[in-house]
Write a protein that holds these residues in place. Structure first.
Motif, PDB file in Angstrom:
ATOM      1  N   UNK A 126      -0.101   4.146 -12.507  1.00 22.30           N
ATOM      2  CA  UNK A 126       0.963   3.181 -12.751  1.00 22.30           C
ATOM      3  C   UNK A 126       0.646   1.840 -12.122  1.00 22.30           C
ATOM      4  N   UNK A 127       1.599   0.916 -12.263  1.00 23.77           N
ATOM      5  CA  UNK A 127       1.378  -0.449 -11.792  1.00 23.77           C
ATOM      6  C   UNK A 127       1.916  -0.686 -10.390  1.00 23.77           C
ATOM      7  N   UNK A 128       2.841   0.175  -9.951  1.00 23.00           N
ATOM      8  CA  UNK A 128       3.488  -0.021  -8.661  1.00 23.00           C
ATOM      9  C   UNK A 128       3.582   1.312  -7.933  1.00 23.00           C
ATOM     10  N   UNK A 129       3.760   1.228  -6.602  1.00 24.78           N
ATOM     11  CA  UNK A 129       3.917   2.432  -5.778  1.00 24.78           C
ATOM     12  C   UNK A 129       5.188   2.326  -4.962  1.00 24.78           C
ATOM     13  N   UNK A 130       5.941   3.416  -4.949  1.00 23.95           N
ATOM     14  CA  UNK A 130       7.034   3.577  -3.993  1.00 23.95           C
ATOM     15  C   UNK A 130       6.490   4.437  -2.870  1.00 23.95           C
ATOM     16  N   UNK A 131       6.338   3.848  -1.669  1.00 27.60           N
ATOM     17  CA  UNK A 131       5.710   4.558  -0.551  1.00 27.60           C
ATOM     18  C   UNK A 131       6.783   5.022   0.422  1.00 27.60           C
ATOM     19  N   UNK A 132       6.806   6.344   0.652  1.00 30.64           N
ATOM     20  CA  UNK A 132       7.828   6.973   1.491  1.00 30.64           C
ATOM     21  C   UNK A 132       7.179   7.748   2.641  1.00 30.64           C
ATOM     22  N   UNK A 133       7.847   7.931   3.807  1.00 29.88           N
ATOM     23  CA  UNK A 133       8.949   7.093   4.283  1.00 29.88           C
ATOM     24  C   UNK A 133       8.487   6.065   5.313  1.00 29.88           C
ATOM     25  N   UNK A 134       7.170   5.971   5.595  1.00 29.45           N
ATOM     26  CA  UNK A 134       6.672   5.106   6.662  1.00 29.45           C
ATOM     27  C   UNK A 134       6.161   3.791   6.112  1.00 29.45           C
ATOM     28  N   UNK A 135       6.919   2.736   6.347  1.00 27.67           N
ATOM     29  CA  UNK A 135       6.513   1.435   5.822  1.00 27.67           C
ATOM     30  C   UNK A 135       5.195   0.958   6.424  1.00 27.67           C
TER      31      UNK A 135
END
Length: 394
Positions: A198-207
Motif C-alpha cells: 500500500x501507499x501508507x502505514x498505520x504504525x501501532x502502538x509505539x510512535x
C-alpha cells in the motif's frame, strides 16, 4: 510541600516513601548502574530453594521463559532468556512442555499462547504485569481510527504494521486488515513489505519505533509522519494531513525508553570522554539521532559482547538488563553505565518477583493451574495470520 511545612504538620515519611525517594540519596548524583531505592530482597529467605524444588518436581512439564528486563532473582530460574518474540518462538519449539511460565508481561504471554499448541498452558505469575505501551492502543480505539481513515478516503491505501509490544486484539486487527507484526529488529523489513502492499502505514502502538525506522532507516522526512492521538476527535488530524502522510503513527510510547532525553546524551558525553552511546529504537527521535549505535535488546547485548576491552558505554534501555551487562563485562574492563540519572526499573516487568514465581510453580506442582493466559480462537486466528506474515518476511 516543603520540608518546613512537613515539620510544622509533624509529618514523618513512611518507609515506603523513603524507598521511593531513594532512601534520601541524591537523585541527581551519578550512580552508574546502581539505583537509589533498589528493589528489596524477598522477605522469605527460603524462596530460592522452594522455587528450585517446585521446578525440579515439575521437570520437563514446565518451561520457564525470562525476558531480558526481569530482575536477577527471577531470571536465574529461566530456561531461556530473550526478547518477547524470541521467547514466544522458544515456547512453540517445546511442544512437550505442558506449562509455559512466562516471566514477562501480559502481551508476551498472549503471543506465547498464540504460537504454542492447544494442549499447552501459558501462565503469567502476576496478572497485573502489563505493559503501558500496549495499553495505549485498545481495540475500540483502533477500530475508531480505521473509521477516521475510511472517512478520509484512504483506508484502502493503508497497511497496518503493529509492534510486537501490542495486545492480541491489536495483532488480530492487524491480521484482519492485511498487515503484519514487527519487532525492533525487523521493523525496516516489515515497513518495506508494507509499502509494497500500500501507499501508507498505520504504525501501532509505539510512535518512536515507527518514526525512527521511517526516518533513520528508510530515508523519509519527519514531515512524512503524523501522530494519531486516540484521545482527540479524528486523532487530532485533518483529512488533508492524513492524505499527505506516509506514516500514521499511533500516539504510544514505552514509559522507560521515552524518558531518555537529548540532555542525557549530552551530559554523559561530557562526563565520560570517548563514551559510546547505545540506545533502543523505542527512544525519542532526537535521542536516537544523537546516539552512536541503535538497536534491539539482542543487538545491544551482541554489540557489548563484541566491544573491545577498555571501551566505555552508556546504555539507553531498561536498568535490569544494563546492570546485568555491566556485571557480566566488568572482568573485561568494559565500563557500562545507565544513560539516564533518574529512570530505574520497568515497574510492570518487575511485578514478576520471586514470591509470585514460587507461588505459580508450587501451584502447578500441586496440580493447580493458576493465572492462565488464553486468547480466544477468533482473535488467535487473525493474530497468528499477522505473525505468520512477519515470519515470511524476506
Amino acid at each position: 510541600m516543603t520540608t518546613a511545612q512537613t515539620q510544622e504538620l509533624d509529618v514523618q515519611p513512611t518507609p515506603l516513601a523513603l524507598l521511593l525517594l531513594g532512601r534520601e540519596a541524591d537523585p541527581t548524583s551519578e550512580r552508574g548502574v546502581e539505583c537509589p531505592g533498589d528493589l528489596p530482597s524477598p522477605s522469605d529467605p527460603d524462596l530460592v530453594e522452594r522455587a528450585r524444588a517446585a521446578k525440579a518436581k515439575l521437570g520437563d512439564k514446565v518451561f520457564v521463559l525470562g525476558h531480558h528486563y526481569q530482575r536477577d532473582e527471577v531470571i536465574q530460574f529461566a530456561d531461556v532468556t530473550g526478547d518477547s518474540f524470541k521467547l514466544a518462538r522458544d515456547a512453540a519449539a517445546r511442544p512437550q512442555a505442558e506449562y509455559i511460565v512466562f516471566c514477562g508481561v501480559h502481551f508476551m504471554a498472549e503471543s506465547a499462547d498464540i504460537l504454542t499448541g492447544d494442549d499447552q498452558k501459558v501462565v503469567l505469575p502476576d496478572l497485573a504485569a502489563g505493559c503501558s505501551m500496549a495499553d495505549m492502543a485498545t481495540a475500540e480505539q483502533v477500530a475508531e481510527c480505521w473509521d477516521v481513515l475510511t472517512e478520509a478516503g484512504i483506508a484502502e491505501q493503508v497497511v497496518p504494521v503493529s509492534y510486537m509490544n501490542s495486545s492480541a486484539d491489536i495483532k488480530a486487527f492487524t491480521g484482519k486488515h492485511g498487515g503484519t507484526i514487527c519487532t525492533s529488529s525487523n521493523a525496516k523489513r516489515a515497513l518495506d513489505w508494507a509499502f509494497e502492499q500500500g501507499e501508507k502505514v498505520l504504525f501501532l502502538p509505539d510512535q518512536h519505533l515507527g518514526r525512527n525506522t521511517a526516518v533513520r532507516d528508510m530515508g523519509m522526512s519527519l514531515e512524512d509522519c503524523v501522530v494519531y492521538n486516540p484521545h482527540k476527535p479524528n486523532g487530532g488530524l485533518t483529512a488533508e494531513e492524513l492524505r499527505a502522510a506516509k506514516m500514521i503513527l499511533w500516539r504510544g510510547h514505552c514509559s522507560v525508553h521515552g524518558r531518555f532525553s537529548l540532555d542525557s546524551v549530552n551530559e554523559v558525553r561530557e562526563r565520560i570522554p570517548g563514551v559510546n552511546v547505545l540506545v533502543h529504537p523505542e527512544c525519542r527521535h532526537e535521542v536516537v539521532a544523537a546516539a552512536d549505535h541503535v538497536g534491539s535488546t539482542e543487538y545491544i547485548i551482541k554489540t557489548l559482547e563484541a566491544a573491545p576491552a577498555g571501551s566505555k558505554w552508556a546504555i539507553g534501555t531498561e536498568l535490569n538488563l544494563v546492570r546485568r551487562l555491566a556485571n557480566r563485562f566488568a572482568s573485561e574492563d568494559k565500563e557500562i553505565v545507565f544513560l539516564d540519572r533518574t529512570v530505574c526499573f520497568c515497574s510492570t516487568m518487575n511485578r514478576i518477583d520471586l514470591p509470585h514465581l514460587v507461588w505459580a510453580l508450587e501451584s502447578l506442582a500441586e496440580g493447580t493451574l493458576v493465572n492462565r493466559i488464553e486468547v480466544d480462537k477468533e482473535t488467535e486466528a487473525f493474530a497468528k495470520l499477522a505473525l505468520e506474515r512477519m515470519l515470511a518476511l524476506p
